[in-house]
Design a protein around this motif. Structure first.
Motif, PDB file in Angstrom:
ATOM      1  N   ALA A  22     -14.460   7.128  -8.259  1.00 22.37           N
ATOM      2  CA  ALA A  22     -14.799   5.861  -7.611  1.00 22.37           C
ATOM      3  C   ALA A  22     -13.784   4.801  -8.001  1.00 22.37           C
ATOM      4  CB  ALA A  22     -16.204   5.425  -8.018  1.00 22.37           C
ATOM      5  N   GLY A  23     -13.614   3.835  -7.117  1.00 21.55           N
ATOM      6  CA  GLY A  23     -12.643   2.770  -7.348  1.00 21.55           C
ATOM      7  C   GLY A  23     -11.354   3.066  -6.615  1.00 21.55           C
ATOM      8  N   GLU A  24     -10.786   2.064  -6.002  1.00 27.07           N
ATOM      9  CA  GLU A  24      -9.541   2.244  -5.282  1.00 27.07           C
ATOM     10  C   GLU A  24      -8.801   0.910  -5.231  1.00 27.07           C
ATOM     11  OE1 GLU A  24     -10.937   3.489  -1.387  1.00 27.07           O
ATOM     12  OE2 GLU A  24     -10.884   1.413  -0.656  1.00 27.07           O
ATOM     13  N   VAL A  25      -7.522   0.992  -4.920  1.00 25.17           N
ATOM     14  CA  VAL A  25      -6.694  -0.193  -4.698  1.00 25.17           C
ATOM     15  C   VAL A  25      -6.158  -0.120  -3.282  1.00 25.17           C
ATOM     16  CG1 VAL A  25      -4.450  -1.199  -5.266  1.00 25.17           C
ATOM     17  CG2 VAL A  25      -6.056  -0.664  -7.090  1.00 25.17           C
ATOM     18  N   ARG A  26      -6.123  -1.262  -2.611  1.00 25.50           N
ATOM     19  CA  ARG A  26      -5.611  -1.315  -1.244  1.00 25.50           C
ATOM     20  C   ARG A  26      -4.258  -2.032  -1.246  1.00 25.50           C
ATOM     21  NH1 ARG A  26     -11.231  -2.636  -0.464  1.00 25.50           N
ATOM     22  NH2 ARG A  26     -10.729  -4.857  -0.360  1.00 25.50           N
ATOM     23  N   VAL A  27      -3.234  -1.334  -0.730  1.00 23.88           N
ATOM     24  CA  VAL A  27      -1.877  -1.885  -0.672  1.00 23.88           C
ATOM     25  C   VAL A  27      -1.548  -2.201   0.782  1.00 23.88           C
ATOM     26  CG1 VAL A  27       0.556  -1.498  -1.187  1.00 23.88           C
ATOM     27  CG2 VAL A  27      -1.201  -0.519  -2.680  1.00 23.88           C
ATOM     28  N   LEU A  28      -1.256  -3.454   1.059  1.00 23.56           N
ATOM     29  CA  LEU A  28      -0.997  -3.899   2.422  1.00 23.56           C
ATOM     30  C   LEU A  28       0.292  -3.280   2.959  1.00 23.56           C
ATOM     31  CD1 LEU A  28      -2.087  -5.881   4.622  1.00 23.56           C
ATOM     32  CD2 LEU A  28      -0.515  -7.588   3.682  1.00 23.56           C
ATOM     33  N   VAL A  29       0.205  -2.678   4.148  1.00 23.58           N
ATOM     34  CA  VAL A  29       1.378  -2.072   4.796  1.00 23.58           C
ATOM     35  C   VAL A  29       1.273  -2.297   6.300  1.00 23.58           C
ATOM     36  CG1 VAL A  29       1.746  -0.266   3.067  1.00 23.58           C
ATOM     37  CG2 VAL A  29       0.250   0.181   5.019  1.00 23.58           C
ATOM     38  N   SER A  30       2.344  -1.951   7.004  1.00 21.65           N
ATOM     39  CA  SER A  30       2.333  -1.951   8.460  1.00 21.65           C
ATOM     40  C   SER A  30       2.955  -0.651   8.930  1.00 21.65           C
ATOM     41  CB  SER A  30       3.110  -3.148   9.017  1.00 21.65           C
ATOM     42  OG  SER A  30       3.065  -3.165  10.432  1.00 21.65           O
ATOM     43  N   VAL A  31       2.295   0.010   9.864  1.00 22.76           N
ATOM     44  CA  VAL A  31       2.765   1.289  10.373  1.00 22.76           C
ATOM     45  C   VAL A  31       3.241   1.092  11.808  1.00 22.76           C
ATOM     46  CG1 VAL A  31       2.093   3.646  10.984  1.00 22.76           C
ATOM     47  CG2 VAL A  31       1.236   2.609   8.876  1.00 22.76           C
ATOM     48  N   LYS A  32       4.417   1.626  12.131  1.00 24.57           N
ATOM     49  CA  LYS A  32       4.961   1.483  13.473  1.00 24.57           C
ATOM     50  C   LYS A  32       3.990   2.029  14.510  1.00 24.57           C
ATOM     51  CE  LYS A  32       9.895   1.589  12.321  1.00 24.57           C
ATOM     52  NZ  LYS A  32      11.174   2.318  12.510  1.00 24.57           N
ATOM     53  N   GLN A  33       3.873   1.313  15.618  1.00 28.97           N
ATOM     54  CA  GLN A  33       3.036   1.675  16.759  1.00 28.97           C
ATOM     55  C   GLN A  33       1.548   1.704  16.415  1.00 28.97           C
ATOM     56  OE1 GLN A  33       4.690   5.398  18.141  1.00 28.97           O
ATOM     57  NE2 GLN A  33       6.440   4.392  19.097  1.00 28.97           N
ATOM     58  N   VAL A  34       1.196   1.266  15.212  1.00 27.16           N
ATOM     59  CA  VAL A  34      -0.215   1.184  14.822  1.00 27.16           C
ATOM     60  C   VAL A  34      -0.567  -0.238  14.435  1.00 27.16           C
ATOM     61  CG1 VAL A  34      -2.004   1.989  13.225  1.00 27.16           C
ATOM     62  CG2 VAL A  34      -0.265   3.587  14.057  1.00 27.16           C
ATOM     63  N   GLY A  35       0.238  -0.828  13.551  1.00 25.34           N
ATOM     64  CA  GLY A  35      -0.018  -2.188  13.124  1.00 25.34           C
ATOM     65  C   GLY A  35      -0.351  -2.271  11.650  1.00 25.34           C
ATOM     66  N   PRO A  36      -0.890  -3.404  11.215  1.00 27.77           N
ATOM     67  CA  PRO A  36      -1.166  -3.597   9.794  1.00 27.77           C
ATOM     68  C   PRO A  36      -2.370  -2.802   9.316  1.00 27.77           C
ATOM     69  CG  PRO A  36      -1.926  -5.489  11.041  1.00 27.77           C
ATOM     70  CD  PRO A  36      -1.211  -4.608  12.011  1.00 27.77           C
ATOM     71  N   GLY A  37      -2.367  -2.542   8.036  1.00 27.53           N
ATOM     72  CA  GLY A  37      -3.477  -1.829   7.419  1.00 27.53           C
ATOM     73  C   GLY A  37      -3.228  -1.720   5.930  1.00 27.53           C
ATOM     74  N   TYR A  38      -3.830  -0.706   5.318  1.00 27.61           N
ATOM     75  CA  TYR A  38      -3.718  -0.555   3.867  1.00 27.61           C
ATOM     76  C   TYR A  38      -3.449   0.901   3.505  1.00 27.61           C
ATOM     77  CZ  TYR A  38      -6.110  -5.080   3.843  1.00 27.61           C
ATOM     78  OH  TYR A  38      -6.458  -6.388   4.064  1.00 27.61           O
ATOM     79  N   ARG A  39      -2.633   1.079   2.466  1.00 26.39           N
ATOM     80  CA  ARG A  39      -2.593   2.362   1.771  1.00 26.39           C
ATOM     81  C   ARG A  39      -3.723   2.362   0.747  1.00 26.39           C
ATOM     82  NH1 ARG A  39       1.874   5.836   1.563  1.00 26.39           N
ATOM     83  NH2 ARG A  39       3.731   5.174   2.710  1.00 26.39           N
ATOM     84  N   ILE A  40      -4.434   3.465   0.662  1.00 28.44           N
ATOM     85  CA  ILE A  40      -5.530   3.592  -0.290  1.00 28.44           C
ATOM     86  C   ILE A  40      -5.060   4.392  -1.495  1.00 28.44           C
ATOM     87  CG2 ILE A  40      -7.864   4.449  -0.658  1.00 28.44           C
ATOM     88  CD1 ILE A  40      -7.654   2.046   1.223  1.00 28.44           C
ATOM     89  N   ILE A  41      -5.052   3.731  -2.652  1.00 30.65           N
ATOM     90  CA  ILE A  41      -4.650   4.375  -3.903  1.00 30.65           C
ATOM     91  C   ILE A  41      -5.898   4.564  -4.756  1.00 30.65           C
ATOM     92  CG2 ILE A  41      -3.070   4.312  -5.845  1.00 30.65           C
ATOM     93  CD1 ILE A  41      -1.656   4.058  -3.153  1.00 30.65           C
ATOM     94  N   ALA A  42      -6.165   5.797  -5.165  1.00 31.52           N
ATOM     95  CA  ALA A  42      -7.396   6.107  -5.913  1.00 31.52           C
ATOM     96  C   ALA A  42      -7.064   6.904  -7.171  1.00 31.52           C
ATOM     97  CB  ALA A  42      -8.358   6.897  -5.031  1.00 31.52           C
ATOM     98  N   PRO A  43      -7.919   6.819  -8.181  1.00 31.01           N
ATOM     99  CA  PRO A  43      -7.742   7.657  -9.378  1.00 31.01           C
ATOM    100  C   PRO A  43      -8.221   9.079  -9.097  1.00 31.01           C
ATOM    101  CG  PRO A  43      -9.658   6.238  -9.635  1.00 31.01           C
ATOM    102  CD  PRO A  43      -9.039   5.861  -8.324  1.00 31.01           C
ATOM    103  N   PHE A  44      -7.500  10.053  -9.635  1.00 28.50           N
ATOM    104  CA  PHE A  44      -7.829  11.457  -9.419  1.00 28.50           C
ATOM    105  C   PHE A  44      -7.803  12.161 -10.767  1.00 28.50           C
ATOM    106  CE2 PHE A  44      -7.026  15.887  -8.476  1.00 28.50           C
ATOM    107  CZ  PHE A  44      -7.762  16.129  -7.323  1.00 28.50           C
ATOM    108  N   ARG A  45      -8.951  12.769 -11.124  1.00 28.98           N
ATOM    109  CA  ARG A  45      -9.047  13.483 -12.394  1.00 28.98           C
ATOM    110  C   ARG A  45      -8.823  14.973 -12.157  1.00 28.98           C
ATOM    111  NH1 ARG A  45     -14.422  12.583 -14.510  1.00 28.98           N
ATOM    112  NH2 ARG A  45     -13.616  10.627 -15.396  1.00 28.98           N
ATOM    113  N   THR A  46      -7.872  15.523 -12.905  1.00 32.89           N
ATOM    114  CA  THR A  46      -7.625  16.954 -12.851  1.00 32.89           C
ATOM    115  C   THR A  46      -7.567  17.466 -14.281  1.00 32.89           C
ATOM    116  OG1 THR A  46      -6.054  18.681 -12.175  1.00 32.89           O
ATOM    117  CG2 THR A  46      -5.133  16.504 -12.615  1.00 32.89           C
ATOM    118  N   GLY A  47      -8.556  18.273 -14.664  1.00 35.73           N
ATOM    119  CA  GLY A  47      -8.660  18.708 -16.051  1.00 35.73           C
ATOM    120  C   GLY A  47      -8.920  17.511 -16.948  1.00 35.73           C
ATOM    121  N   ASP A  48      -8.102  17.367 -17.981  1.00 34.08           N
ATOM    122  CA  ASP A  48      -8.264  16.236 -18.887  1.00 34.08           C
ATOM    123  C   ASP A  48      -7.271  15.115 -18.582  1.00 34.08           C
ATOM    124  OD1 ASP A  48      -5.965  17.506 -19.649  1.00 34.08           O
ATOM    125  OD2 ASP A  48      -6.475  17.657 -21.775  1.00 34.08           O
ATOM    126  N   ARG A  49      -6.712  15.137 -17.377  1.00 30.67           N
ATOM    127  CA  ARG A  49      -5.737  14.129 -16.991  1.00 30.67           C
ATOM    128  C   ARG A  49      -6.234  13.356 -15.769  1.00 30.67           C
ATOM    129  NH1 ARG A  49      -0.067  17.137 -16.483  1.00 30.67           N
ATOM    130  NH2 ARG A  49       0.641  14.963 -16.327  1.00 30.67           N
TER     131      ARG A  49
END
Length: 225
Positions: free
Chosen positions: A72-99
């Motif tokens: 749970a928890g995420e960060v939104r990074v403002l971006v713009s995608v060609k032929q789509v327009g503005p939006g956000y990249r979604i950055i989230a924490p990911f647990r794999t094993g003990d990392r």
């Protein structure tokens, strides 16, 4: 005669410099195209396990598959995608094993920023990356609205409590999040334009040199030989 000799030497010297600069840019173009081909081949290679100690230089673009859990928890990074327009990249924490690392899940339109996204167990395939998106004009993150303006891996890791390692997903992690995989489109390759500019200037310089030499040899107006 001295004037003509001076113009000839000056013109040839300038022409040699401009041609050398154009030739150098042609060599740089060949080098950059080979580099981009190498990066493309690495990006699309077979994924491997997450390295024990990923390094920004040695492991940039490395294809990786991880199994674990998007937390749970995420960060939104403002971006713009060609032929789509503005939006956000979604950055989230990911647990794999003990990392725990960062996963760039992809793009959402601005109106979907408060929508719920799938978390929990999943497998993610993508490429390691340490984007260089920070300069003196980058605004500070709006933490109250959870809007960031660049993928600063170190700052994102501190915010989400992860390692400073970013995996940019090329597999889907949510039906409503569109992956934005790593590619070479954003790597500048302007050497062809530079080469054309230098060779064009060389052509103009040669024409001007020939003109001034002709003018120097031509008899003054009103005088015949």
């Amino acid at each position: 005669m001295r004037r003509i000799l001076f113009l000839l030497i000056f013109g040839l010297a300038g022409l040699a410099v401009l041609l050398a600069l154009g030739t150098w840019q042609v060599r740089r173009l060949a080098w950059k195209e080979a580099l981009l081909s190498e990066i493309d081949a690495r990006i699309s290679g077979d994924p491997v396990n997450l390295p024990e100690n990923p390094r920004p230089e040695a492991d940039r673009y490395l294809p990786v598959t991880v199994q674990g859990e998007i937390l749970a928890g995420e960060v939104r990074v403002l971006v713009s995608v060609k032929q789509v327009g503005p939006g956000y990249r979604i950055i989230a924490p990911f647990r794999t094993g003990d990392r725990t690392l960062l996963v760039d899940r992809g793009f959402i339109p601005t109106e979907a920023k408060r929508a719920e996204r799938q978390i929990g167990q999943m497998e993610v395939t993508g490429n390691l990356h340490w984007p260089d998106e920070i300069d003196s004009y980058t605004p500070d993150a709006d933490l109250a609205e959870n809007i960031w303006f660049a993928r600063d891996v170190t700052a994102l890791a501190q915010e989400l409590g992860t390692e400073p390692v970013l995996l940019i997903a090329r597999s889907r992690t949510d039906p409503n999040v569109t992956p934005l995989p790593v590619d070479t489109v954003g790597i500048p390759n302007d050497h062809l334009q530079y080469a054309i500019t230098w060779f064009g200037l060389a052509l103009v310089w040669a024409a001007m040199t020939a003109y001034f030499l002709w003018r120097s040899r031509a008899p003054p107006e009103g005088r015949t030989t």
